[in-house]
Design a protein around this motif. Structure first.
Motif, PDB file in Angstrom:
ATOM      1  N   ASP A  15       0.831  -1.102  -0.108  1.00  0.00           N
ATOM      2  CA  ASP A  15       0.020   0.132  -0.212  1.00  0.00           C
ATOM      3  C   ASP A  15       0.811   1.209  -0.069  1.00  0.00           C
ATOM      4  O   ASP A  15       0.172   2.312   0.132  1.00  0.00           O
ATOM      5  CB  ASP A  15      -0.836   0.011   1.252  1.00  0.00           C
ATOM      6  N   TYR A  69      -8.022   2.192  -0.150  1.00  0.00           N
ATOM      7  CA  TYR A  69      -6.614   2.477  -0.227  1.00  0.00           C
ATOM      8  C   TYR A  69      -6.345   3.582   0.462  1.00  0.00           C
ATOM      9  O   TYR A  69      -7.179   4.571   0.490  1.00  0.00           O
ATOM     10  CB  TYR A  69      -6.134   2.459  -1.653  1.00  0.00           C
ATOM     11  N   THR A  70      -5.110   3.861   1.018  1.00  0.00           N
ATOM     12  CA  THR A  70      -4.662   5.140   1.744  1.00  0.00           C
ATOM     13  C   THR A  70      -4.486   6.206   0.834  1.00  0.00           C
ATOM     14  O   THR A  70      -4.261   7.276   1.380  1.00  0.00           O
ATOM     15  CB  THR A  70      -3.278   4.647   2.637  1.00  0.00           C
ATOM     16  N   HIS A  71      -3.935   6.041  -0.298  1.00  0.00           N
ATOM     17  CA  HIS A  71      -3.376   6.947  -1.185  1.00  0.00           C
ATOM     18  C   HIS A  71      -3.682   6.526  -2.622  1.00  0.00           C
ATOM     19  O   HIS A  71      -3.328   5.539  -3.117  1.00  0.00           O
ATOM     20  CB  HIS A  71      -1.934   7.494  -0.963  1.00  0.00           C
ATOM     21  N   SER A  74      -0.902   4.636  -4.170  1.00  0.00           N
ATOM     22  CA  SER A  74      -0.417   3.052  -3.501  1.00  0.00           C
ATOM     23  C   SER A  74      -0.442   2.139  -4.690  1.00  0.00           C
ATOM     24  O   SER A  74      -1.382   2.131  -5.593  1.00  0.00           O
ATOM     25  CB  SER A  74      -1.834   2.917  -2.330  1.00  0.00           C
TER      26      SER A  74
END
Length: 225
Positions: A15, A69-71, A74
């Motif tokens: 990630d 997802y964090t960004h 990722s």
């Protein structure tokens, strides 16, 4: 506890933001944006989720978060987004679905869905070249991987991933038969040659012969008779 820490570390690495490092001419790349690293089915599932979650018009950071997802950079999200764009299902920027994606997700004709999938495959020039090269032949996935490695300076592992994505894309688009033969675009599976012909019902019609008052008759019979 050690195993859990290792697993969490691996998930965090997957990630992590995708960083683009320009390789030297002799350096092989372990990732690529030139061809999909995920297959067509995964790309379709990805854009369908974007549509179902109503994320088409929001900024990409919010799209990424909405997809878990964090960004947006990722690695898993980035590669899926890139694949969807290469297949022509997402606009070049943002998460807006293209007409091709809508033709698949909300078809208005019977042929819309299969046509959208075939166009997605052949819309990638490298894929179209491979389809033409293997048309009517059994797909050799190792040959495909070797070709990708040479054309895009990829490591063996990356080339193998891309080759598997190509194979799965052909299967999903109905362009690969059950025994691994590549089916040319625009052609459906041909019926076996020994398939009985349908009965032809046609009345016999007299035709005048050159002789005196002689008539001949032509009868059309089906194969079983």
């Amino acid at each position: 506890m050690a195993d859990i820490s290792i697993q969490q570390g691996q998930e965090a690495a997957n990630d992590a933001p995708q960083t683009q490092v320009a390789p030297s001419p002799s350096q092989k790349k372990d990732s690529t944006t030139d061809i999909p690293m995920f297959g067509l089915e995964e790309a379709v599932t990805f854009v369908a989720a974007i549509h179902d979650k109503a994320l088409e018009t929001v900024p990409m950071p919010d799209v990424a978060k909405g997809m878990g997802y964090t960004h947006p950079s990722s690695t898993p999200f980035y590669r899926r987004t890139n694949a969807a764009r290469l297949f022509g299902f997402l606009s070049k920027s943002g998460a807006e679905l293209t007409l091709r994606a809508k033709d698949y997700l909300k078809p208005d004709r019977e042929e819309s869905k299969p046509a959208a999938l075939r166009d997605a495959v052949c819309g990638i020039q490298t894929y179209a070249d491979e389809v033409q090269k293997h048309s009517g032949k059994k797909l050799n996935i190792q040959f495909v991987a070797n070709g990708f490695a040479k054309s895009f300076a990829l490591t063996d592992g990356c080339a193998a991933t891309c080759a598997k994505a190509f194979e799965s894309s052909l299967k999903f688009a109905g362009m690969l038969s059950g025994d691994g033969i590549v089916i040319p675009t625009g052609l459906s599976k041909v019926a076996p040659l020994d398939t009985p012909a349908l009965p032809v019902q046609q009345a016999s019609q007299p035709t005048k012969d050159a002789g005196e008052g002689i008539q001949s008759h032509t009868l059309y019979l089906d194969k079983g008779k």
